[in-house]
Design a protein around this motif. Sequence first.
Motif, PDB file in Angstrom:
ATOM      1  N   GLU A 269      34.290  35.890  35.859  1.00  0.00           N
ATOM      2  CA  GLU A 269      33.889  37.272  35.581  1.00  0.00           C
ATOM      3  C   GLU A 269      32.505  37.357  35.393  1.00  0.00           C
ATOM      4  N   SER A 270      32.082  36.189  34.717  1.00  0.00           N
ATOM      5  CA  SER A 270      30.323  36.097  34.623  1.00  0.00           C
ATOM      6  C   SER A 270      29.820  36.063  35.871  1.00  0.00           C
ATOM      7  N   VAL A 271      30.267  35.102  36.695  1.00  0.00           N
ATOM      8  CA  VAL A 271      29.559  35.204  38.179  1.00  0.00           C
ATOM      9  C   VAL A 271      29.454  36.614  38.842  1.00  0.00           C
ATOM     10  N   SER A 272      30.680  37.407  38.471  1.00  0.00           N
ATOM     11  CA  SER A 272      30.763  38.603  39.150  1.00  0.00           C
ATOM     12  C   SER A 272      29.745  39.749  38.466  1.00  0.00           C
ATOM     13  N   ARG A 273      29.661  39.541  37.373  1.00  0.00           N
ATOM     14  CA  ARG A 273      28.787  40.438  36.467  1.00  0.00           C
ATOM     15  C   ARG A 273      27.065  39.918  37.039  1.00  0.00           C
ATOM     16  N   ILE A 274      26.731  38.881  37.054  1.00  0.00           N
ATOM     17  CA  ILE A 274      25.447  38.569  37.619  1.00  0.00           C
ATOM     18  C   ILE A 274      25.511  38.975  39.045  1.00  0.00           C
ATOM     19  N   LEU A 275      26.368  38.878  39.662  1.00  0.00           N
ATOM     20  CA  LEU A 275      26.130  39.101  40.995  1.00  0.00           C
ATOM     21  C   LEU A 275      25.894  40.942  41.268  1.00  0.00           C
ATOM     22  N   LYS A 276      26.525  41.378  40.500  1.00  0.00           N
ATOM     23  CA  LYS A 276      26.368  42.878  40.396  1.00  0.00           C
ATOM     24  C   LYS A 276      24.870  43.295  39.747  1.00  0.00           C
ATOM     25  N   LYS A 277      24.549  42.593  38.732  1.00  0.00           N
ATOM     26  CA  LYS A 277      23.471  42.780  38.183  1.00  0.00           C
ATOM     27  C   LYS A 277      22.147  42.330  39.077  1.00  0.00           C
ATOM     28  N   ALA A 278      22.356  41.655  40.060  1.00  0.00           N
ATOM     29  CA  ALA A 278      21.422  41.321  41.026  1.00  0.00           C
ATOM     30  C   ALA A 278      21.584  42.323  42.185  1.00  0.00           C
ATOM     31  N   GLY A 279      22.322  43.330  42.064  1.00  0.00           N
ATOM     32  CA  GLY A 279      22.313  44.167  43.090  1.00  0.00           C
ATOM     33  C   GLY A 279      23.493  44.164  44.314  1.00  0.00           C
ATOM     34  N   ALA A 280      24.415  43.087  44.156  1.00  0.00           N
ATOM     35  CA  ALA A 280      25.276  43.006  45.004  1.00  0.00           C
ATOM     36  C   ALA A 280      26.578  43.842  44.833  1.00  0.00           C
ATOM     37  N   GLU A 281      27.148  44.434  45.863  1.00  0.00           N
ATOM     38  CA  GLU A 281      28.521  45.041  45.659  1.00  0.00           C
ATOM     39  C   GLU A 281      29.685  43.860  45.416  1.00  0.00           C
ATOM     40  N   VAL A 282      30.328  43.869  44.286  1.00  0.00           N
ATOM     41  CA  VAL A 282      31.361  42.990  44.071  1.00  0.00           C
ATOM     42  C   VAL A 282      32.748  43.436  44.014  1.00  0.00           C
ATOM     43  N   PHE A 283      33.840  42.563  44.518  1.00  0.00           N
ATOM     44  CA  PHE A 283      34.969  42.833  44.490  1.00  0.00           C
ATOM     45  C   PHE A 283      35.891  41.780  43.885  1.00  0.00           C
ATOM     46  N   ARG A 284      36.587  42.010  42.754  1.00  0.00           N
ATOM     47  CA  ARG A 284      36.941  40.874  41.883  1.00  0.00           C
ATOM     48  C   ARG A 284      38.362  40.884  42.188  1.00  0.00           C
ATOM     49  N   THR A 285      39.096  39.459  42.931  1.00  0.00           N
ATOM     50  CA  THR A 285      40.337  39.496  43.195  1.00  0.00           C
ATOM     51  C   THR A 285      41.206  38.337  42.460  1.00  0.00           C
ATOM     52  N   ASN A 286      42.329  38.369  42.345  1.00  0.00           N
ATOM     53  CA  ASN A 286      43.312  37.454  41.752  1.00  0.00           C
ATOM     54  C   ASN A 286      44.382  37.263  42.508  1.00  0.00           C
ATOM     55  N   ILE A 287      44.597  36.006  43.054  1.00  0.00           N
ATOM     56  CA  ILE A 287      45.872  35.489  43.536  1.00  0.00           C
ATOM     57  C   ILE A 287      46.918  35.323  42.585  1.00  0.00           C
ATOM     58  N   ILE A 288      47.826  35.941  42.458  1.00  0.00           N
ATOM     59  CA  ILE A 288      48.948  35.538  41.640  1.00  0.00           C
ATOM     60  C   ILE A 288      50.174  34.589  42.570  1.00  0.00           C
ATOM     61  N   ASN A 289      50.032  33.354  41.853  1.00  0.00           N
ATOM     62  CA  ASN A 289      50.931  32.293  42.447  1.00  0.00           C
ATOM     63  C   ASN A 289      52.190  32.585  41.850  1.00  0.00           C
ATOM     64  N   ASN A 290      53.084  33.422  42.515  1.00  0.00           N
ATOM     65  CA  ASN A 290      54.318  33.903  42.051  1.00  0.00           C
ATOM     66  C   ASN A 290      55.511  33.398  42.672  1.00  0.00           C
ATOM     67  N   ARG A 291      55.490  32.379  43.303  1.00  0.00           N
ATOM     68  CA  ARG A 291      56.332  31.917  44.608  1.00  0.00           C
ATOM     69  C   ARG A 291      56.382  30.474  44.695  1.00  0.00           C
ATOM     70  N   GLY A 292      57.464  29.497  44.848  1.00  0.00           N
ATOM     71  CA  GLY A 292      57.326  28.249  44.990  1.00  0.00           C
ATOM     72  C   GLY A 292      58.430  27.312  44.014  1.00  0.00           C
ATOM     73  N   VAL A 293      58.468  26.343  44.354  1.00  0.00           N
ATOM     74  CA  VAL A 293      59.296  25.309  43.676  1.00  0.00           C
ATOM     75  C   VAL A 293      59.109  25.497  42.150  1.00  0.00           C
ATOM     76  N   HIS A 294      57.882  25.233  41.805  1.00  0.00           N
ATOM     77  CA  HIS A 294      57.532  25.209  40.431  1.00  0.00           C
ATOM     78  C   HIS A 294      58.003  26.741  39.538  1.00  0.00           C
ATOM     79  N   ILE A 295      57.958  27.528  40.354  1.00  0.00           N
ATOM     80  CA  ILE A 295      58.541  28.939  39.736  1.00  0.00           C
ATOM     81  C   ILE A 295      60.138  29.007  39.546  1.00  0.00           C
ATOM     82  N   CYS A 296      60.573  28.156  40.606  1.00  0.00           N
ATOM     83  CA  CYS A 296      62.016  27.977  40.541  1.00  0.00           C
ATOM     84  C   CYS A 296      62.541  27.265  39.286  1.00  0.00           C
ATOM     85  N   LYS A 297      61.620  26.183  38.986  1.00  0.00           N
ATOM     86  CA  LYS A 297      62.011  25.261  37.744  1.00  0.00           C
ATOM     87  C   LYS A 297      62.223  26.108  36.662  1.00  0.00           C
ATOM     88  N   SER A 298      61.276  27.124  36.272  1.00  0.00           N
ATOM     89  CA  SER A 298      61.632  27.845  35.024  1.00  0.00           C
ATOM     90  C   SER A 298      62.725  28.795  35.229  1.00  0.00           C
TER      91      SER A 298
END
Length: 604
Positions: free
Chosen positions: A157-186
């Motif tokens: 979040e801080s890097v995104s705000r600093i980049l935007k402050k410096a004039g960059a167009e910023v697109f913040r994304t998040n990959i939700i790790n919602n599949r896999g064997v670790h999910i099946c364990k729960s």
Amino acid sequence: MADNKALFRNIVAEAIKTYVQEKGIEAEPVTEDKLHVENPPKPEMGDLGIPLFVLAKSFRMAPPQIAKGILEVINRNADQSFGTFLAAGPYINVKLNKANSVVSILKKIESQGDEYGSFNPDGEKFLKGRKVMVEYSSPNTNKPLHLGHMRNDALGESVSRILKKAGAEVFRTNIINNRGVHICKSMLAYKLFHEQNNDTPESLGIKGDHFVGQCYVEFDKYSKEHPEAAQEAEEMLVKWENGDPEVRALWQKMNDWTLNGVKETYARTGVDFEKLYFESDTYLLGKEMIQDGLDRGIFYRADDGSVRIDITEAVGKDRDGNNQSKVLLRKDGTSVYITQDLGTAIKRHDDWQYNQMVYVVASEQIYHFKVLFYILRKLGFDWAEKLYHLSYGLVNLPSGRMKSREGTVVDADDLLDSLHADALKAINERGRDEEVGDADDVAEKVALSALHYYLLQVTPIKDMLFNPEESLSFNGNTGPYLQYMGARISSILRKTEEQGLVPDSSEDSLKLLTHESEWELIKTLERYPSIIEKSANDLDPSLVAVYLYDLSKAFSSFYRDCSILAIAQDEKTLAQARLQLAKTTLTVMKNAMDLLLIPYLDRM
């Protein structure tokens, strides 16, 4: 309006050009970008300096000799109203004309306001035209966010705000790790221990992500006595990939519980995203690309039936001198972690074509990203050259390393609740509960500042220990101390306004600010744009954190040495100029605090 550094650099560059012509020196032209402006170590040596070592080889002269020659040219030709020039060994330094510089610096901050810090000397934003996608957080839907996520989230979040402050167009994304064997364990743990009771987060009175995380810990304990549980989780994953309705329904329900809880934590900490990506949506694209690579001979099918790629070119040979390979699909056809990362990378570039993509991921994954970027290049995606892994060190508590499956992780919510409670206790003990207004709200903001500043003041790549007690101190290099300094300036401005004394930004008034402590504070304010530029280019919020603490110390020294109220009657104009300096400092301070996710408080 060019700043003092740019003007000084231009004066020295022009003098060098004249010196070369007068002396008949045959050398490559010296452009301004080759001249590095520094701050001399002692005030008596000047305010700005340029080392001339870079000229020694081409001029075939010692730097001190070059400095003396350049100084002669400057004193003969340059505008002396800028300041007093001097040669200090291999440096050309200048003692700036304080009155003129004070007016120039403070007027610029006043005119640019909240935008101050964004512009280069030519008035252009530092990163104008750059499009940067930043990925951070990346939670798993089998557990709540923990302290490690907090460093990730704060950095992203801080890097995104600093980049935007410096004039960059910023697109913040998040990959939700919602599949896999670790999910099946729960999911298996839920079926074993909760399904028969129809347990839900609501029925148990806990956040959804905490409940699912509890299931993950329960599976770990269960599997130690039932080794077959791991195989059952693998079988459930195969069912999931085959679209089994019952498995998919449970998966969706538990995913929703976790994600809803995680979103509450995001809202609490001020973290946000333009788009969420889900591994369950992108892994199929990854599998398609792996099949394409297999068809083109980029990948191969190993003897055990898995699909692999030789990655020796990217990571070198192993300890025994053998080539290394990476599994891209298991022998049963199910995907692995890098499968979805390939799909996600391709999907994101299709969605939003960037100049740079920044992955904020712990240093434990350096190897992973070397391999990921290598595979994308082998597949022919030229934009893979624009990918960058912002690697950060691990964060732990003094009690030791945390492990999710063993339940020793410090949940983010629990940590924030603890910091909040301690901050509220400190406010009450200091007798400030009535003065600050809503003490509970202030305690929450103090807790956030304590956490975020402590995590961001360290260079990202370094491992660190988070000490909750130290982070909450109202003295020293901490978030609460910075909040206190902001509140202190706000209090000064309120009290003086009640007495009819208001800031004065007129040129005649500002020229009175010549005290050494005033001058040091103003020079610190002038440094802010260069800090933003470097922090944005280096993707390093710790530079802003160091600056913010320096600014607070500079203001403290100024306020100690330069009275405002005591001179209000006899030297009203000077008092109003000092108020303007205080107001300007608060503008920059609030600006920098926001970049570090530190909530501003006008009362503490």
